[in-house]
Every structure is written in structure tokens, then in C-alpha cells.
Design a protein around this motif. Structure first.
Motif, PDB file in Angstrom:
ATOM      1  N   THR A 115     -17.477 -14.818   5.620  1.00  0.00           N
ATOM      2  CA  THR A 115     -16.038 -15.112   5.791  1.00  0.00           C
ATOM      3  C   THR A 115     -15.202 -14.037   5.098  1.00  0.00           C
ATOM      4  OG1 THR A 115     -16.633 -17.429   5.672  1.00  0.00           O
ATOM      5  CG2 THR A 115     -14.289 -16.924   5.471  1.00  0.00           C
ATOM      6  N   GLN A 116     -15.623 -13.659   3.902  1.00  0.00           N
ATOM      7  CA  GLN A 116     -14.843 -12.638   3.185  1.00  0.00           C
ATOM      8  C   GLN A 116     -14.977 -11.270   3.873  1.00  0.00           C
ATOM      9  OE1 GLN A 116     -15.716 -12.210  -1.003  1.00  0.00           O
ATOM     10  NE2 GLN A 116     -13.598 -11.669  -1.456  1.00  0.00           N
ATOM     11  N   ALA A 117     -16.180 -10.986   4.366  1.00  0.00           N
ATOM     12  CA  ALA A 117     -16.367  -9.723   5.106  1.00  0.00           C
ATOM     13  C   ALA A 117     -15.422  -9.693   6.309  1.00  0.00           C
ATOM     14  CB  ALA A 117     -17.812  -9.594   5.567  1.00  0.00           C
ATOM     15  N   GLU A 118     -15.322 -10.813   7.011  1.00  0.00           N
ATOM     16  CA  GLU A 118     -14.415 -10.888   8.172  1.00  0.00           C
ATOM     17  C   GLU A 118     -12.957 -10.734   7.749  1.00  0.00           C
ATOM     18  OE1 GLU A 118     -14.575 -10.948  11.535  1.00  0.00           O
ATOM     19  OE2 GLU A 118     -16.637 -10.324  11.149  1.00  0.00           O
ATOM     20  N   GLU A 119     -12.626 -11.279   6.572  1.00  0.00           N
ATOM     21  CA  GLU A 119     -11.238 -11.127   6.076  1.00  0.00           C
ATOM     22  C   GLU A 119     -10.909  -9.649   5.845  1.00  0.00           C
ATOM     23  OE1 GLU A 119     -10.933 -15.349   3.660  1.00  0.00           O
ATOM     24  OE2 GLU A 119     -10.567 -13.495   2.547  1.00  0.00           O
ATOM     25  N   PHE A 120     -11.878  -8.911   5.288  1.00  0.00           N
ATOM     26  CA  PHE A 120     -11.655  -7.471   5.066  1.00  0.00           C
ATOM     27  C   PHE A 120     -11.449  -6.771   6.419  1.00  0.00           C
ATOM     28  CE2 PHE A 120     -14.374  -7.314   0.895  1.00  0.00           C
ATOM     29  CZ  PHE A 120     -13.448  -8.126   0.272  1.00  0.00           C
ATOM     30  N   TRP A 121     -12.307  -7.113   7.372  1.00  0.00           N
ATOM     31  CA  TRP A 121     -12.185  -6.480   8.696  1.00  0.00           C
ATOM     32  C   TRP A 121     -10.878  -6.858   9.372  1.00  0.00           C
ATOM     33  CZ3 TRP A 121     -13.723  -2.300  10.598  1.00  0.00           C
ATOM     34  CH2 TRP A 121     -14.984  -1.780  10.330  1.00  0.00           C
ATOM     35  N   ARG A 122     -10.435  -8.093   9.139  1.00  0.00           N
ATOM     36  CA  ARG A 122      -9.181  -8.516   9.778  1.00  0.00           C
ATOM     37  C   ARG A 122      -8.018  -7.652   9.284  1.00  0.00           C
ATOM     38  NH1 ARG A 122      -5.563 -13.303   9.000  1.00  0.00           N
ATOM     39  NH2 ARG A 122      -4.273 -13.247  10.875  1.00  0.00           N
ATOM     40  N   ILE A 123      -8.052  -7.309   8.000  1.00  0.00           N
ATOM     41  CA  ILE A 123      -7.000  -6.424   7.472  1.00  0.00           C
ATOM     42  C   ILE A 123      -7.059  -5.091   8.228  1.00  0.00           C
ATOM     43  CG2 ILE A 123      -6.244  -5.091   5.463  1.00  0.00           C
ATOM     44  CD1 ILE A 123      -7.290  -7.395   3.709  1.00  0.00           C
ATOM     45  N   ARG A 124      -8.249  -4.509   8.304  1.00  0.00           N
ATOM     46  CA  ARG A 124      -8.383  -3.202   8.959  1.00  0.00           C
ATOM     47  C   ARG A 124      -7.939  -3.269  10.426  1.00  0.00           C
ATOM     48  NH1 ARG A 124      -7.729   0.142  11.748  1.00  0.00           N
ATOM     49  NH2 ARG A 124      -8.977   1.965  12.274  1.00  0.00           N
ATOM     50  N   ASP A 125      -8.415  -4.302  11.136  1.00  0.00           N
ATOM     51  CA  ASP A 125      -8.144  -4.370  12.571  1.00  0.00           C
ATOM     52  C   ASP A 125      -6.689  -4.745  12.877  1.00  0.00           C
ATOM     53  OD1 ASP A 125     -10.652  -3.572  13.297  1.00  0.00           O
ATOM     54  OD2 ASP A 125     -11.455  -5.591  13.533  1.00  0.00           O
ATOM     55  N   SER A 126      -5.946  -5.194  11.863  1.00  0.00           N
ATOM     56  CA  SER A 126      -4.555  -5.606  12.101  1.00  0.00           C
ATOM     57  C   SER A 126      -3.550  -4.506  11.799  1.00  0.00           C
ATOM     58  CB  SER A 126      -4.211  -6.823  11.234  1.00  0.00           C
ATOM     59  OG  SER A 126      -5.072  -7.886  11.498  1.00  0.00           O
ATOM     60  N   ILE A 127      -4.025  -3.329  11.407  1.00  0.00           N
ATOM     61  CA  ILE A 127      -3.055  -2.289  11.015  1.00  0.00           C
ATOM     62  C   ILE A 127      -2.122  -1.951  12.179  1.00  0.00           C
ATOM     63  CG2 ILE A 127      -2.730   0.061  10.148  1.00  0.00           C
ATOM     64  CD1 ILE A 127      -5.407  -0.151   8.740  1.00  0.00           C
ATOM     65  N   SER A 128      -2.679  -1.807  13.383  1.00  0.00           N
ATOM     66  CA  SER A 128      -1.820  -1.433  14.529  1.00  0.00           C
ATOM     67  C   SER A 128      -0.733  -2.481  14.753  1.00  0.00           C
ATOM     68  CB  SER A 128      -2.625  -1.310  15.813  1.00  0.00           C
ATOM     69  OG  SER A 128      -3.730  -0.517  15.627  1.00  0.00           O
ATOM     70  N   ALA A 129      -1.129  -3.758  14.698  1.00  0.00           N
ATOM     71  CA  ALA A 129      -0.138  -4.826  14.927  1.00  0.00           C
ATOM     72  C   ALA A 129       0.901  -4.821  13.809  1.00  0.00           C
ATOM     73  CB  ALA A 129      -0.840  -6.177  15.002  1.00  0.00           C
ATOM     74  N   ALA A 130       0.460  -4.594  12.573  1.00  0.00           N
ATOM     75  CA  ALA A 130       1.393  -4.576  11.449  1.00  0.00           C
ATOM     76  C   ALA A 130       2.343  -3.384  11.560  1.00  0.00           C
ATOM     77  CB  ALA A 130       0.620  -4.517  10.133  1.00  0.00           C
ATOM     78  N   GLU A 131       1.794  -2.239  11.970  1.00  0.00           N
ATOM     79  CA  GLU A 131       2.627  -1.039  12.125  1.00  0.00           C
ATOM     80  C   GLU A 131       3.650  -1.249  13.242  1.00  0.00           C
ATOM     81  OE1 GLU A 131       1.892   2.584  11.204  1.00  0.00           O
ATOM     82  OE2 GLU A 131       0.832   1.900   9.419  1.00  0.00           O
ATOM     83  N   ARG A 132       3.199  -1.910  14.326  1.00  0.00           N
ATOM     84  CA  ARG A 132       4.109  -2.180  15.448  1.00  0.00           C
ATOM     85  C   ARG A 132       5.293  -3.028  14.970  1.00  0.00           C
ATOM     86  NH1 ARG A 132       1.943  -5.324  20.773  1.00  0.00           N
ATOM     87  NH2 ARG A 132       1.609  -6.933  19.201  1.00  0.00           N
ATOM     88  N   ALA A 133       4.983  -3.983  14.069  1.00  0.00           N
ATOM     89  CA  ALA A 133       6.041  -4.877  13.571  1.00  0.00           C
ATOM     90  C   ALA A 133       6.921  -4.200  12.528  1.00  0.00           C
ATOM     91  CB  ALA A 133       5.401  -6.134  12.974  1.00  0.00           C
ATOM     92  N   SER A 134       6.502  -3.031  12.030  1.00  0.00           N
ATOM     93  CA  SER A 134       7.228  -2.399  10.921  1.00  0.00           C
ATOM     94  C   SER A 134       8.419  -1.555  11.354  1.00  0.00           C
ATOM     95  CB  SER A 134       6.275  -1.508  10.106  1.00  0.00           C
ATOM     96  OG  SER A 134       5.241  -2.266   9.557  1.00  0.00           O
ATOM     97  N   GLY A 135       8.601  -1.387  12.680  1.00  0.00           N
ATOM     98  CA  GLY A 135       9.749  -0.606  13.134  1.00  0.00           C
ATOM     99  C   GLY A 135       9.338   0.717  13.737  1.00  0.00           C
ATOM    100  N   PRO A 136      10.348   1.511  14.162  1.00  0.00           N
ATOM    101  CA  PRO A 136      10.041   2.731  14.906  1.00  0.00           C
ATOM    102  C   PRO A 136       9.257   3.761  14.097  1.00  0.00           C
ATOM    103  CG  PRO A 136      12.409   2.547  14.483  1.00  0.00           C
ATOM    104  CD  PRO A 136      11.781   1.267  14.020  1.00  0.00           C
ATOM    105  N   ALA A 137       8.325   4.417  14.780  1.00  0.00           N
ATOM    106  CA  ALA A 137       7.505   5.457  14.148  1.00  0.00           C
ATOM    107  C   ALA A 137       7.027   6.404  15.246  1.00  0.00           C
ATOM    108  CB  ALA A 137       6.313   4.831  13.437  1.00  0.00           C
ATOM    109  N   ALA A 138       6.617   7.584  14.836  1.00  0.00           N
ATOM    110  CA  ALA A 138       5.963   8.508  15.778  1.00  0.00           C
ATOM    111  C   ALA A 138       4.475   8.464  15.457  1.00  0.00           C
ATOM    112  CB  ALA A 138       6.517   9.912  15.605  1.00  0.00           C
ATOM    113  N   GLN A 139       3.663   8.066  16.457  1.00  0.00           N
ATOM    114  CA  GLN A 139       2.227   7.891  16.202  1.00  0.00           C
ATOM    115  C   GLN A 139       1.430   9.079  16.711  1.00  0.00           C
ATOM    116  OE1 GLN A 139       3.936   5.353  17.892  1.00  0.00           O
ATOM    117  NE2 GLN A 139       3.858   3.607  16.513  1.00  0.00           N
ATOM    118  N   HIS A 140       0.458   9.487  15.924  1.00  0.00           N
ATOM    119  CA  HIS A 140      -0.393  10.613  16.324  1.00  0.00           C
ATOM    120  C   HIS A 140      -1.834  10.249  16.054  1.00  0.00           C
ATOM    121  CE1 HIS A 140       3.542  11.987  14.761  1.00  0.00           C
ATOM    122  NE2 HIS A 140       3.593  12.532  15.964  1.00  0.00           N
ATOM    123  N   ASP A 141      -2.697  10.542  17.008  1.00  0.00           N
ATOM    124  CA  ASP A 141      -4.132  10.222  16.911  1.00  0.00           C
ATOM    125  C   ASP A 141      -4.852  11.564  16.843  1.00  0.00           C
ATOM    126  OD1 ASP A 141      -6.765   9.282  17.441  1.00  0.00           O
ATOM    127  OD2 ASP A 141      -6.395   9.451  19.604  1.00  0.00           O
TER     128      ASP A 141
END
Ligand code: FAD
Ligand code: MLT
Ligand code: ZN
Length: 482
Positions: free
Chosen positions: A325-351
Motif C-alpha cells: 500500500t505504501q509502495a503504491e502511495e509513492f507511485w501515486r505521487i509520481r504518476d500524478s505529477i502531470s495532473a498536478a501540473e495541469r491544475a497548477s496553471g499555464p506552463a510551457a512543457q518540454h519533453d
């Protein structure tokens, strides 16, 4: 709808029935916008064939009626690749009904999946046969095998298993002239000229429609452990990875994130909490696995490898998930960065990618250069450090007007970042592809020989330009964006 589109849609309906043609605007609308909400297109109908023969019929009819097609899987593209043009000139061709697993052989470690199979479903099917498909990413609940192949997707397990290309043993596709290329046989050796399968991988639908893929499977995991580590800099993170790699080949993931990415997740994603007691400037998520139940348990391995780094100060703090469960919690943080960034307002994204050893310094220097060149903005990178690939985002100044930012400032920021990447010998698209977002930048920055070859291949296979128009590369040069 143009008369040609009308005749084309009628012909598809006659050949494949009503189920293959979606015309209700409410059913169409969700598929006309990209995940980040940056691109909005129009399509008078969505075509949804049930099998490869249906795709071949549609592509043949599209050629006869000169109607462009935009292939679409899960519509999770980060570069507007699956969004149709906004003039309504093209029709979306959805592969989502083609979601069968045709064959899964545990003995051969192979699975043949249709293009519309969702990645999470493929994971489940492989596990139920005692095997694993290792590639994974935050969009696994929606992204499809066809889309993943068409973008040569990466994700968080590339460090050990490579990108989609490394896991693809064969491709079936409908070529722009309507003929079916059947490359599913997964031959280990096959030198009959150009590798058509791998030409289609990463082609973003511009060279044909992928209908099925043969994928390699790997042994199931017996145990895994996930550590969350706090440290001072990207360079310290890479030093830690190199130290660990000397000892073990079983580190699957090594994902870097700065303090501000963690803060964005904690702010915007309900139910997340900081893994470490004290905040750190940089964080790394490390996953280690064992496939042999008799092997040293991954948690013990991680502890053994992290202890000296904690002792000599390379690592400031670390915790190993005490449970799944804790391992999944760590992964959930990592996998949610895009959604969190999307909610944070305008940005220029580069891959972006640069040689792995150069990435730590590049990240720090590029962020400082951006912050100085564009006062009020804030640059930082996160992601796949072990692959030399980070998502380098430049956040607009607080209170910036989003429309103005995306029209005026973001393109300037992007050119600045891409110039730095190019000067460092890197790539402006490490894993997301070009789509419509980076097409002008690809054309601006590619060496002439590369660009000419891309155009020649596209023109040779699709002389009418009907496959995903306006994406990846145009047949004629385009004017640079202002
Ligand atoms: P779509 O978005 O539908 O299409 C992508 C492109 O492929 C388009 O150009 C489309 O025209 C073409 N295409 C789709 N299906 C076919 C087909 N059958 N034949 C030919 N062309 C086709 N990407 C990464 O690489 N690594 C990551 O870590 C990662 N994380 C992500 C996390 C989130 C939260 C999100 C939203 C996206 C992420 N992505 C990542 C981007 C995205 O998930 C991948 O690009 C994925 O491969 C797209 O799959 P899809 O089925 O959604 O394709
Ligand atoms: C990731 O690694 O999280 C993705 O590729 C998505 C992103 O760029 O935000
Ligand atoms: Zn990524």
C-alpha cells in the motif's frame, strides 16, 4: 461537412454498418480535445471499425474520396497528436473497439494485442498468465497499445526494459493505400530489407494505421520494494544511480522530482502525503524487483545500497515503503505529477533528452538561464533521469493571463529551451512524439538531411497526405511560428 466527407461516411456505413460510424455530437466531443486542453479540433464523425478488415475498408475508401484520417487510441497524447485539425477537414478513426488479445503464449513470452487494448488491461492479462508486460506510465488506464506503439512511448520502466520499440516483436498495420502489412510473426531474425514494423513504431499514424502488435513479455515479479529518497541535487541523484547499478541489475525505476513537483501533487491531488518527514530540494523514487523468490528481498537490497549513501551524506533522508500500500502511495505521487501540473496553471512543457551523464548539469544550468531570461517564470524538470529524459516545465509568472501566455510567451520560452537542448546535442522529443505541438520546432531545428528523409518517407507511403495531416512533419516546409 463537405460533400466528399458525406459520400465517404455513407460508403463506410454501407460497408461496415451503423456501429462503425458515430455521429452524435455528444459522443464525438470528448475525443476532439487533448488531455492537457491545449488543442481543440472538429470531426463530422468518428469512425470505429471492429477489425483489421474494417480499418482496411475505411483507409481504402478515404483514399478514393480524398478524406484525411486521424488515428486515435486513448487520446492521452501530450503533443496534440490525436486531435483532428480545427477546420473539420479530417475524420477521427478510433481503434478503441479493436480491443481483443488475440493470443498470449507464456511459453514464448509473447502476446498479440489489438491496437485498442488498454495498457492496464494488457498488464492484467499478462499477469493472469504468470507473465508481465513491463512498460508502464501514468496514463495506463486509458492509453492503448496502438497509441503506445505509434508514439514509441517510454514511461517509468525504460531504465531496465527500454521503450515500446524494444518490446515490440511485430506489427500489423493498414498502409495508406489500404493494403495490410502483416508483421506479427515475431521472427527473431528477418533481414528482408527495411524494417517496416519499426518504421511504423513512432510514426504517429503518418505512415499507416497500426491494428495489432506482438509484444514481448518478461517473468512475473516475485517481490518488489519502492524507496523514496531525499537529496540535494540532480547530480547527487545520478551518482546514487550509478553506485546502485554497479551492484544490481534489478533497479527498474529511478524517477527524479524536484521539491516543487511534490508540492504541486500534495496541493492538487487528494489523499497524497509527503513520504519524508522533512522537505528536501530533490526527491527520487526507486523501485527494485526480484523475479526469483529465493533472491535477496528487494527491500533488503535497497536498504543495503542506501545505507552507505546515507552515511556519507549523498542521501539526506530515505524511506522504504513498508507495505505494498505504501509502495503504491509513492507511485501515486509520481504518476500524478502531470495532473498536478495541469491544475497548477499555464506552463510551457518540454519533453527533452540529453546524454545521461550531462543531464544533471543541463537541468540546473537551463533552469537558471530560463529564470534569468524570462523574469517571473519558474523552470524545473522531473522524470526519467536514468534515461537522460526529463519533463522540463517553465511555469508562467503568478497571475499570468493563460491566453496571452500560450500565444506570446510560451513559444518564446520553448524556442529558448529547445535551442539549449539542441546545443547540448539532445532531442526536443524524448518520448511524447512531435504531434502538432512540436512540428514547427522539429522543422526549425532538424538537420536538413534528417528532415528531407522524413519528408521523403512520408511522401512515398502516403502521397495524398491523408494519414494524420498536420502532425510530425509536413510534406512542404511551414513558416516558423511567430
Ligand atoms: P493517442 O493519444 O490516441 O494517440 C497518440 C498518437 O498516436 C497520435 O498521433 C495518434 O494519431 C497515433 N495513434 C494512435 N493510435 C494509433 C494507431 N492504432 N495506429 C497509428 N497511429 C495511432 N508518454 C510517455 O511516453 N511516457 C510517459 O511517462 C507518459 N506519461 C503520461 C502520463 C499521463 C497522465 C498522460 C495523460 C500521458 C502520458 N504520456 C506518456 C503520453 C501518452 O500516454 C502516450 O503518448 C501514449 O502512448 C498515447 O497512447 P494513446 O492510446 O492515448 O494514443
Ligand atoms: C511523465 O513522465 O509523467 C509524463 O511523460 C507526462 C508528462 O510529461 O507530464
Ligand atoms: Zn515521462
Amino acid at each position: 461537412m463537405t460533400p466528399a466527407q458525406d459520400r465517404f461516411i455513407h460508403a463506410v456505413r454501407m460497408a461496415l454498418g451503423d456501429k462503425a460510424v458515430i455521429t452524435d455530437p455528444a459522443d464525438i466531443d470528448p475525443w476532439l480535445h487533448d488531455w492537457r486542453g491545449r488543442y481543440h479540433g472538429r470531426s463530422p464523425a468518428i469512425l470505429a471499425p471492429a477489425d483489421t478488415a474494417g480499418v482496411a475498408t475505411i483507409v481504402t475508401l478515404a483514399g478514393e474520396h480524398h478524406v484525411p484520417l486521424v488515428p486515435q487510441g486513448g487520446n492521452t497524447s501530450m503533443v496534440g497528436g490525436a486531435t483532428p485539425p480545427d477546420d473539420g477537414s479530417a475524420l477521427v478513426l478510433s481503434l478503441r473497439r479493436m480491443n481483443r488479445i488475440r493470443r498470449l503464449s507464456a511459453e514464448e513470452n509473447l502476446v498479440v494485442a489489438e491496437a485498442g487494448v488498454i495498457l492496464a488491461d494488457l498488464h492484467a492479462a499478462a499477469l493472469s498468465a504468470g507473465r508481465r508486460f513491463p512498460l508502464t506510465l501514468g496514463s495506463r488506464g486509458s492509453a492503448t497499445i496502438g497509441g503506445l506503439a505509434a508514439t514509441n512511448a517510454g514511461g517509468t520502466q525504460v531504465l531496465r526494459f527500454g521503450t515500446m520499440r524494444a518490446l515490440i516483436a511485430g506489427v500489423e498495420a493498414v498502409l495508406p493505400d489500404g493494403q495490410v502489412h502483416d508483421g506479427l510473426s515475431a521472427l527473431k531474425k528477418d533481414n528482408r530489407g527495411y524494417d517496416l514494423d519499426h518504421l511504423l513504431v513512432g510514426a504517429e499514424g503518418t505512415l499507416g494505421i497500426i491494428t495489432a502488435v506482438t509484444l514481448r513479455l518478461v517473468p512475473q515479479i516475485a517481490a518488489r520494494a519502492v524507496a523514496w529518497v531525499g537529496l540535494a541535487s540532480p547530480q547527487d541523484a545520478l551518482t546514487l544511480l550509478r553506485r546502485m547499478e554497479v551492484t544490481t541489475q534489478t533497479i527498474e525505476s529511478f524517477e527524479l522530482l524536484p521539491h516543487e513537483s511534490l508540492a504541486a501533487v500534495l496541493r492538487h491531488i487528494p489523499g497524497t502525503r509527503a513520504p519524508l518527514g522533512q522537505d528536501q530540494p530533490w526527491h527520487v523514487l526507486i523501485e527494485a524487483v526480484a523475479t526469483d523468490p529465493a533472491a535477496e528481498p528487494p527491500a533488503v537490497l535497497l536498504e543495503r545500497l542506501l545505507a552507505p549513501a546515507l552515511a556519507d551524506g549523498l542521501v539526506a533522508d530515505a524511506v522504504i515503503g513498508a507495505s505494498e500500500t505504501q509502495a503504491e502511495e509513492f507511485w501515486r505521487i509520481r504518476d500524478s505529477i502531470s495532473a498536478a501540473e495541469r491544475a497548477s496553471g499555464p506552463a510551457a512543457q518540454h519533453d527533452i533528452s540529453v546524454p545521461v551523464a550531462a543531464m544533471p548539469r543541463f537541468m540546473v544550468e537551463a533552469a537558471a538561464a530560463c529564470d534569468a531570461a524570462f523574469p517571473g517564470t519558474h523552470a524545473s524538470g522531473y522524470g526519467h533521469l536514468g534515461d537522460g529524459n526529463v519533463h522540463f516545465h517553465v511555469r508562467a509568472a503568478p497571475g499570468a493571463d493563460a491566453a496571452y501566455w500560450y500565444a506570446e510567451d510560451a513559444p518564446r520560452v520553448t524556442r529558448f529551451v529547445h535551442d539549449l537542448v539542441t546545443a547540448a546535442g539532445g532531442s526536443i522529443s524524448a518520448e511524447h512524439g512531435i504531434g502538432q505541438m512540436k512540428r514547427a520546432e522539429l522543422e526549425r531545428l532538424s538537420p536538413p538531411a534528417r528532415l528531407a528523409a522524413l519528408r521523403a518517407i512520408r511522401a512515398a507511403l502516403d502521397p495524398q497526405g491523408l494519414m494524420n495531416p498536420g502532425k510530425l512533419v509536413t510534406l512542404a516546409p511551414v513558416a516558423p511560428t511567430p
